[in-house]
Design an enzyme around this catalytic site. Structure first.
Site, PDB file in Angstrom:
ATOM      1  N   ASP A  29       0.755  -1.287   0.071  1.00 28.05           N
ATOM      2  CA  ASP A  29       0.150  -0.070  -0.051  1.00 28.05           C
ATOM      3  C   ASP A  29       1.007   1.333  -0.033  1.00 28.05           C
ATOM      4  O   ASP A  29       2.052   1.168  -0.129  1.00 28.05           O
ATOM      5  CB  ASP A  29      -1.040  -0.241   1.271  1.00 28.05           C
ATOM      6  CG  ASP A  29      -2.303   0.574   0.828  1.00 28.05           C
ATOM      7  OD1 ASP A  29      -2.409   1.412   0.011  1.00 28.05           O
ATOM      8  OD2 ASP A  29      -3.248   0.186   1.529  1.00 28.05           O
TER       9      ASP A  29
ATOM     10  N   ASP B 242     -10.852   2.976  -3.447  1.00 26.68           N
ATOM     11  CA  ASP B 242     -10.935   1.718  -3.014  1.00 26.68           C
ATOM     12  C   ASP B 242     -12.592   1.206  -2.830  1.00 26.68           C
ATOM     13  O   ASP B 242     -13.440   2.308  -3.053  1.00 26.68           O
ATOM     14  CB  ASP B 242     -11.021   1.740  -1.272  1.00 26.68           C
ATOM     15  CG  ASP B 242      -9.455   1.573  -0.791  1.00 26.68           C
ATOM     16  OD1 ASP B 242      -8.478   1.512  -1.779  1.00 26.68           O
ATOM     17  OD2 ASP B 242      -9.192   1.755   0.254  1.00 26.68           O
TER      18      ASP B 242
END
Length: 447
Positions: free
Chosen positions: A162, A223
């Site tokens: 990430d 997301d």
């Protein structure tokens, strides 16, 4: 009521990425990865005292690994069991190593990987390029080589990195460096990057040539959330930016529109079918994030639809695109195998994003979709498991698409050599790597 939908000539050119840029050659992800991922469904639930069955723990991942095998998901291609954020202790060990939470993962991550492997599956893990993960656990910054070696020692097969708590300008150097250390371990590990999306958020133009060279897959948009609205924003992003996005995809390197949320709470049955169909057209990784203990049979059937999975996993690795959009009706197409001469087979998704409460009829000939093979195409509906037989390019097909639903067809090219040769002699040849499919006229009807 009939409404004629007229669109201008659209010439669609898809360039196979491998001809334009270098690909990551670790031999992995030759088709989009498939598996199960914790994040969207279970988030960062660390309360194992009050919610022991749903907290991020080795028990949860062992249970899901068991179900992936026993419920038939592994049989259709799902093979990764991926841990996401919140698996760590808040501090590294005295020697600087990452440590799994001792209460929730008492056996440690190597033992969990061993368990997943004992089921014939593969094990994935999560980290972050920054000082911290998005949930505030230790990131890899300052420990890139050590953490890569740790993952190799734990027999990890897939690493998602990430980008929280990191400066986007440092990612052009940092992500390749971590990938270098992963490869230096000698253990094959898929490398999933969040590199592009953080740079896009920061107003930077990602260097996709470098991203493709160093990553097996990457996120380039928000997301996913458990809602139809979230899915629609992803559809629009991938459709509106497809000329930039599509050339980057191919065997070994994939655009990742995020997890499958089928079987959770936010999508209807029709909307769930739409996500699965469009993920297949987009050559997307198929990473389920759902509670496999409670999923209803009709949603399980969507996730295990072998024919749609075959479109997603097509070995050509050409990402599909939106070829028509008007008044809530969209058509998406993906070139797939088998091929004949300069002709491809296709996955075709007819999407109804209208909300007026009635199914829409879409009527179009194959040649209006750019399917010109004179020998025709064997066409079947991949959800209804119905064959249309062999249709010629002049044949008009008509599909009825439910609101927020989809009809996905497969059109396999038929190698009728005599007809094909006669047709080829009558038209200018084209390079299939530069001109994969064309839409020359659109006259679709909604009743």
């Amino acid at each position: 009521m009939k409404m004629s939908l007229k669109a201008s000539v659209v010439i669609v050119s898809v360039v196979i990425a491998a001809t334009a840029v270098l690909a990551l050659e670790n031999g992995l992800a030759r088709t989009p990865p498939m598996g199960w991922l914790a994040w969207e469904r279970f988030r960062c639930n660390t309360d194992c005292k009050n919610d022991p069955d749903n907290c991020i723990s080795e028990k949860l991942f062992r249970t899901m690994a068991d179900l992936v095998v026993s419920e038939g998901y592994a049989d259709v291609g799902y093979e990764y069991i991926n841990v996401d954020d919140c698996w760590l202790e808040k501090e590294r060990s005295f020697s600087g190593q990452l440590v799994a939470d001792r209460q929730r993962f008492p056996s440690g991550m190597r033992a969990l990987a061993d368990y997943v492997h004992s089921k014939g599956l593969k094990f994935g893990i999560y980290e972050d390029f920054g000082n911290y993960t998005c949930a505030g656990y230790p990131g890899v910054l300052g420990y890139l080589q050590l953490d890569a070696q740790t993952f190799a020692e734990w027999d990890v097969d897939y690493v998602k990195l990430d980008g929280c708590y990191a400066h986007p300008s440092e990612m052009d150097r940092g992500y390749p460096e971590f990938g270098y250390h992963l490869n230096r371990t000698g253990r094959p590990m898929i490398y999933s990057c969040s590199w592009p999306v953080y740079q896009i958020y920061a107003g930077m133009q990602p260097n996709f040539s470098s991203i493709i060279e160093h990553c097996n897959l990457w996120r380039n948009y928000d997301d996913i959330q458990d809602s139809w609205k979230s899915l629609e924003t992803i559809f629009d992003y991938y459709g509106d930016n497809q000329d930039v996005i599509i050339p980057n995809a191919g065997p070994g390197h994939w655009n990742d529109p995020d997890m499958l949320i089928i079987g959770n709470f936010g999508l209807s049955y029709e909307q769930s079918k739409t996500q699965m169909a469009l993920w297949a057209i987009l050559a997307a990784p198929l990473l389920m994030s759902v509670d496999l203990r409670t999923i209803r049979p009709e949603y399980k059937a969507i996730l295990q639809n072998k024919k749609i999975i075959a479109v997603d996993q097509d070995p050509l690795g050409i990402q599909g695109r939106r070829i028509y959009k008007h008044s809530g009706i969209e058509i998406w197409a993906r070139p797939i195998t088998p091929t004949f001469q300069n002709y491809y087979s296709y996955g075709l998704a007819f999407v109804n994003r209208r909300v007026d409460g009635t199914p829409s009829d879409i009527a179009v000939t194959l040649q209006e979709l750019g399917l010109y093979n004179p020998g025709g195409y064997a066409v079947e509906d991949l959800y209804e498991d119905v064959s249309y037989g062999v249709l010629t390019p002049q044949t008009k097909i008509k599909v009825k698409v439910n609101p927020s639903g989809v009809v996905i067809l497969r059109a396999d090219v038929r190698p009728t050599r005599a007809l094909a040769q006669q047709f080829l002699e009558a038209r200018t040849p084209y390079d299939p790597y530069q001109q994969v499919f064309q839409v020359r006229r659109s006259s679709f009807q909604k009743k």
